[in-house]
Every structure is written in C-alpha cells, then in structure tokens.
Design an enzyme around this catalytic site. Structure first.
Site, short mmCIF file in Angstrom:
data_model
loop_
_atom_site.label_atom_id
_atom_site.label_comp_id
_atom_site.label_asym_id
_atom_site.label_seq_id
_atom_site.Cartn_x
_atom_site.Cartn_y
_atom_site.Cartn_z
N HIS A 1 0.65 -1.25 -0.04
CA HIS A 1 -0.03 0.15 0.00
C HIS A 1 0.77 1.33 -0.13
O HIS A 1 0.51 2.34 -0.51
CB HIS A 1 -0.91 0.03 1.22
CG HIS A 1 -2.09 -0.85 0.97
ND1 HIS A 1 -2.17 -2.16 1.43
CD2 HIS A 1 -3.32 -0.67 0.37
CE1 HIS A 1 -3.27 -2.55 1.05
NE2 HIS A 1 -4.02 -1.86 0.66
N GLY A 2 2.07 1.17 0.26
CA GLY A 2 2.92 2.44 0.34
C GLY A 2 4.26 2.33 1.08
O GLY A 2 4.16 1.25 2.08
#
Length: 473
Positions: free
Chosen positions: A326-327
């Site tokens: 996700h990041g």
C-alpha cells in the site's frame, strides 16, 4: 482525470458512442478504441509516464511469448526472471527507493555517523502497483503452464491498460479478462442498465459517503492532540467509512462502466464491514488483491500445508507484504502486522474459515452473538485503520493513547452532523438489506435510483475534486 470529474462525465459518453455506433463492426477496432481511450485517460494525469505503461506492456507480452516458445528450462527461467525483476525494479525505484534510502540514512545517523542520502525527485506513477500486478500474474501463469501466451498485441495491451481498472483495480487475471476482449461484444441493454445503476451507487459512495466523512476525519486526525477520546473514536469510524466508500465506490464505478462495454470485471468488495472475524473481512475486502497474494505468494510459500509454524510464517509474510504494497511508510507495515496478529489466532485454532456461509438475523441468541461479532470485527478494523491513516507510527500511537485516556470533556457536536448521520444510516441499511446481491441498486426500481441521484445532488461534495485514496498506491 478522475471518475468524479466533469471531464470524465464528457469522456465516458463519447467513448461509449464511438464504441457501439462507430467502431462496432469488429472487436479489433473496438479494442483499439479502448486502448487509445485508456492511454488518453492515463495521459490526463501525466503523459510522461505513459512510457512506463507501454514498456511494461511490451515487456510482459514479449517475455510471455518467449517463455512459452522456449523448450529449455534455463531459457524459460531467464525470460521469467527478466520480467519479474524489471517489473518489480520499476515498482521499487518509483515507490520504495526514497523510503529505504531515508530509513537507512536515519539508521546510520542514529549510531553517530553522518549520512546524506541521494533521493529521487519524482512522483509515484499513478496505478503502477495495479498494472504491474496485471503483468506479473500473466507471466507467472504462463511460466507455470496455467495459460497460453497471448500473441495478439492489441488484445494483450487492452488487458493491461483497460481504463476502468487501470489506476486502482480491480487487479484482473488474464484467465478472466483476456477471453472477453478476444471475442465480439454485443450490446446488452439490461447489462448496460445494470452498469449505470452500479456507477450511480459507486458515485454515491464516493462523493456523498466518502467525501463527507473525509471532512470530519481529516479535521480530527489533523488536530488529534487536542481532541478527546470520543472525537478520536469518531475520527477512526469516519475514516473507516471514508476509505471504504472511496475505494469500493471506485470499484463499483469501474465494474459498472465496464458493463457498458460488455465486459465483466472481478468483484472487488463484498460488504466487508458485515464480517464476523478478520479472516472473513479479508475475504470480502479488496478481493482481487487478497486472492492475488494467495495465489502468487501464499500458496507458493506452502499455504496452509505443513506445520503450524510454517502456516503462521506464511500468513505473517502475506500481511506484511500486503501492508507494504500500500505504500512506503512504516504505518502501512504496522497496519499489516496488526492484521496478521488478529488473523493468526484464528489460524491456530482452525477457525479462520468458520464464517464462509451466508447468515440471517432472526433475533435469537445466535443472532445476537452474530451481531456482536460483527461489531467487534468492525471495531478492530477501525482501530487498525488508525495506523493506516496516520502520517507516522508516533502519530498513530499517540492517537490510540488519546482514545484510551478516557477523556470525554470536549464538545463532540463539532464533529456530528445530522445530515451525515442520516446518510450513514441509510447507506448501512441499504448495504445490509441487499448484502446478498452485487450492490444495493442491483435490478432496482426507477424511484429508488432517482432517490439516490437526489441524495448525490443534495449532499455530494462537489466543491473540490478529491482524488481516490487508492490512486496513491
């Protein structure tokens, strides 16, 4: 160009008309139209990154053919690993390089050494995680002899770049999407009507539910040190509905507009906030990503076979990788670890697949227990979303500390809106009532559709165009 923008409201009807009334002679011309439309759609964000999309498409197309044609296992491995390394290399450079460089520099500085890391001044190409996973699954499936390589470059390009799913999924499989783009589509009025209804419901989720909740969620998270426990709890709940309305709203719009072109996409959400445990939640939330990790990482690691120690290891790896997907932030990693901690006890007691069947609420003792488990799972989900939403681990821990300070002294009316309360009640009622169908407006009557459109007009947040949260992933 966002799905919730005026430009897209002009773009989609033009493509639809050209698709069915100008390029309707054969599927090849329709596919070419959709490719050009997809490239234009992507270039509206930043045309300079089109080369990445085109390069990734050509790389996986070519390596897929070479893998299938090669009789020598070493040559097959060469082409396979070339695709995997280059794809993950681009993803790593754009998405994770600065994070690892900064983290390593901070580690060096913490032990007394000076460090000036070289950082890249470049933005993250929108959708890179999604179209990279499209290509990777295709190449992996060819390498494992699950599918044949696609020799038609136009058809393969459409599979990778199809604009409804290009920037935020769902993450499609070649086994599902490619057969649909290789055949002639015939206009189906009922499917198109169903698609419009799904677009409307997705639009309602985004501009009414998600963007309205975002107003209060952002205020509370941005000022969390001065908020009392009740407001902090409200902030977590608001963000839970914000991210769900935002991401599932995008997915609904993507699925709906794809039906306008006679193509079905994978279902990505299945009413996740009605889950009875975390395992069921992950079978209902971002289904295309969860199934991707299951098929291409969890099962190759051994899945649920072997000792409990290996099973726990595999689950932990999956959630850590999912969080990091996700990041590039420690907060996403912490979010993944927390989900693993909640999931592993279910695995150890062999109850991780306990809640698979559908259920009804009859207000018996069993039903009360079911409602209690749903509320508990939702509460745990909201708690973990705090780490997902916070800028740093410190912020997340301080936010949680504020909740458990049990300070209920401030005026909570600032963050309670009668209109938003009504909208959330209506939204949850509709989702609960129609949880056995694809979406609440599925095969609905015209009056209900008009009512939802009125809610959008009355309560939609149109002042500032807000991009979808998952565009950054």
């Amino acid at each position: 160009m966002f799905f919730n923008s005026f430009a897209f409201a002009v773009f989609l009807p033009i493509v639809f008309v050209l698709y069915w009334f100008v390029f309707n002679k054969n599927k090849s011309s329709q596919n070419l139209l959709l490719i050009f439309a997809s490239y234009y759609f992507y270039s509206c964000w930043d045309w300079r990154f089109l080369f990445l999309l085109v390069f990734s498409t050509f790389l996986d197309y070519y390596t897929g053919i070479q893998i299938e044609k090669s009789q020598n296992s070493n040559i097959r491995k060469f082409w396979f690993w070339l695709s995997v390394i280059v794809n993950l290399g681009f993803l790593g450079i754009f998405k994770y390089y600065n994070f690892f460089a900064s983290s390593f520099a901070e580690l060096i500085q913490s032990v007394g050494f000076k460090s000036s890391p070289f950082l890249l001044d470049v933005v993250l190409p929108v959708g890179i995680s999604f179209y990279t996973f499209h290509g990777l699954s295709y190449v992996i499936d060819i390498y494992n002899s699950r599918i044949k390589a696609e020799y038609n470059f136009v058809d393969y390009s459409l599979f990778v770049s199809y604009f409804p799913l290009l920037v935020a999924g769902p993450i499609e499989r070649a086994t599902h999407l490619l057969p649909q783009v290789k055949v002639q589509r015939v206009f189906d009025f009922e499917k198109a009507k169903e698609g419009i209804s799904q677009i409307v419901w997705g639009f309602f989720k985004k501009v009414v539910i998600a963007d309205s909740c975002a107003i209060f969620a952002n205020q509370i998270f941005d000022t969390y040190p001065s908020q009392d426990s009740f407001n902090l709890i409200l902030g977590a709940v608001y963000f839970a509905f914000q991210i769900y309305g935002d991401f599932s709203g995008y997915s609904d719009m993507a699925l709906g507009m794809s039906k306008l072109f006679g193509i079905d996409l994978l279902k990505n959400f299945n009413y996740p906030y009605f889950s009875r445990d975390i395992a069921e939640f992950w079978r209902r939330w971002h289904i295309s990503l969860s199934s991707w990790f299951k098929d291409y990482l969890y099962i190759p690691l051994g899945g649920s076979k072997g000792s409990k120690v290996k099973q726990v290891r595999n689950v932990f790896i999956i959630f850590v990788v999912s969080g990091f997907w996700h990041g590039a932030n420690w907060t996403y990693l912490a979010w993944g670890v927390l989900n693993a901690i909640c999931f592993i006890p279910l695995l150890l007691f062999n109850i991780n697949r306990k809640h698979i069947s559908k259920f009804r609420i009859n207000w018996t003792f069993s039903s009360v227990k079911t409602v209690a488990t749903i509320l508990y799972t939702f509460s745990m989900t909201c708690f973990m979303w705090i780490f997902f939403r916070s800028d740093t681990i410190f912020d997340a821990l301080q936010y949680v500390k504020g909740i458990f300070s049990f300070n209920f002294t401030s005026n909570c009316k600032e963050f309670i809106s009668y209109s938003l309360t009504f909208l959330l009640c209506y939204f949850n009622y509709q989702e609960w009532r129609f949880r056995d169908v694809d979406f609440p407006l599925y095969k609905t009557n015209t009056l209900k559709l008009i009512f939802v459109l009125l809610l959008i007009l009355l309560f939609g947040q149109f002042g500032v165009k807000k991009e979808f949260i998952y565009f950054q992933f």
